[in-house]
Write an enzyme that holds these catalytic residues in place. Structure first.
Site, PDB file in Angstrom:
ATOM      1  N   LYS A  55      13.861   9.218   9.815  1.00 48.06           N
ATOM      2  CA  LYS A  55      14.804   7.842  10.001  1.00 48.06           C
ATOM      3  C   LYS A  55      16.262   8.234   9.595  1.00 48.06           C
ATOM      4  O   LYS A  55      17.079   7.793  10.203  1.00 48.06           O
ATOM      5  CB  LYS A  55      14.314   6.744   9.578  1.00 48.06           C
ATOM      6  CG  LYS A  55      12.834   6.417   9.985  1.00 48.06           C
ATOM      7  CD  LYS A  55      12.267   5.343   9.200  1.00 48.06           C
ATOM      8  CE  LYS A  55      10.796   5.159   9.443  1.00 48.06           C
ATOM      9  NZ  LYS A  55      10.233   3.991   8.632  1.00 48.06           N
ATOM     10  N   CYS A  75      13.579   5.233   4.526  1.00 45.70           N
ATOM     11  CA  CYS A  75      12.194   4.809   3.790  1.00 45.70           C
ATOM     12  C   CYS A  75      11.131   4.601   4.596  1.00 45.70           C
ATOM     13  O   CYS A  75      11.300   4.410   5.752  1.00 45.70           O
ATOM     14  CB  CYS A  75      12.647   3.342   3.068  1.00 45.70           C
ATOM     15  SG  CYS A  75      14.349   3.207   2.159  1.00 45.70           S
ATOM     16  N   ASP A  76      10.131   4.956   3.910  1.00 44.60           N
ATOM     17  CA  ASP A  76       8.584   4.422   4.660  1.00 44.60           C
ATOM     18  C   ASP A  76       7.640   4.447   3.598  1.00 44.60           C
ATOM     19  O   ASP A  76       7.651   4.927   2.577  1.00 44.60           O
ATOM     20  CB  ASP A  76       8.218   5.502   5.578  1.00 44.60           C
ATOM     21  CG  ASP A  76       7.234   5.303   6.520  1.00 44.60           C
ATOM     22  OD1 ASP A  76       7.681   4.361   7.513  1.00 44.60           O
ATOM     23  OD2 ASP A  76       6.022   5.452   6.338  1.00 44.60           O
ATOM     24  N   SER A  77       6.748   3.356   3.836  1.00 43.03           N
ATOM     25  CA  SER A  77       5.747   3.067   2.911  1.00 43.03           C
ATOM     26  C   SER A  77       4.278   2.941   3.874  1.00 43.03           C
ATOM     27  O   SER A  77       4.269   2.756   4.990  1.00 43.03           O
ATOM     28  CB  SER A  77       5.649   1.877   2.256  1.00 43.03           C
ATOM     29  OG  SER A  77       7.020   2.108   1.575  1.00 43.03           O
ATOM     30  N   GLY A 116       7.938   6.883   0.439  1.00 48.09           N
ATOM     31  CA  GLY A 116       8.485   7.874   0.706  1.00 48.09           C
ATOM     32  C   GLY A 116      10.233   7.579   0.829  1.00 48.09           C
ATOM     33  O   GLY A 116      10.399   6.480   1.772  1.00 48.09           O
TER      34      GLY A 116
END
Length: 218
Positions: A55, A75-77, A116
């Site tokens: 991203k 960001c990622d979760s 992350g």
């Protein structure tokens, strides 16, 4: 220098604003399933780091001419829970039925939210530094009764968030406690982001000053 948030999440934006930063929001449009398909049986930390990096890279390329001196944060979760067939990693439910099944499985139990982040440093429109990292936070879920769960699902809130819950919205009523960093559960870990910014030579104080929120020096 500006911070570019490569995310459409209003919760992440709110966390950064409350922490004294005024980010510019750009959404990557990355196909998360396509990125995941390039990885072979990844651990949760590997997956969220890869997605955050993808991203951030797309957005960095798109904004490099407009904002040549910037940091881009991706960001990622995902939530890791123990299911009947072992450990399962789940993202956004997408539908009411999936969100209901997920809550029925995690009510009264705990899950590990893996977050992350990727930070890319642009200087003169060129990518000069890149780093990434992950953080894990344990979330202890309450047991909503049938009426509470039905109302929560009807609100639509849990459908488009990782794990099917929020900490800073309606879902906060059904989270008993958090072991770890609360801002990470909301979507962006301030401690992790601060460390990654430092790795590319940027202090949070620089971002406060860019937003006009830095305290005056004595």
């Amino acid at each position: 220098m500006r911070l570019i948030l490569a995310s459409a999440s209003p919760a992440r934006l709110a966390v950064l604003r409350a922490a004294g930063v005024a980010p510019i929001v750009r959404v990557s449009g990355v196909d998360e399933d396509a990125v995941a398909a390039t990885l072979t049986d990844p651990e949760p930390a590997t997956l969220v780091s890869a997605l955050a990096t993808a991203k951030a890279r797309v957005v960095a390329e798109e904004i490099s001419a407009e904002h040549p001196d910037a940091v881009v944060v991706g960001c990622d979760s995902m939530l890791a829970i123990e299911g009947p067939d072992g450990r399962e990693v789940v993202g956004k439910p997408g539908t009411v039925d999936r969100a209901r099944a997920r809550w029925q499985g995690m009510a009264g139990r705990s899950g590990e939210l893996v977050t992350g982040h990727a930070v890319l440093r642009l200087r003169g429109g060129a990518l000069v530094q890149e780093t990434s990292g992950t953080e894990s936070t344990v979330v202890h879920f309450a047991r909503p009764d049938e009426r509470e769960l039905a109302a929560y699902l009807a609100s639509g809130e849990p459908l488009a968030v990782a794990g099917g819950f929020t900490l800073d919205g309606l879902g906060g009523w059904f989270v008993d406690s958090v072991t770890g960093v609360p801002s990470s559960v909301i979507g962006i870990s301030l401690p992790l982001t601060r460390r990654l910014l430092a790795e590319v030579g940027v202090s949070v104080v620089d971002l406060w000053q860019a937003a006009g929120t830095a305290p005056a020096a004595d």
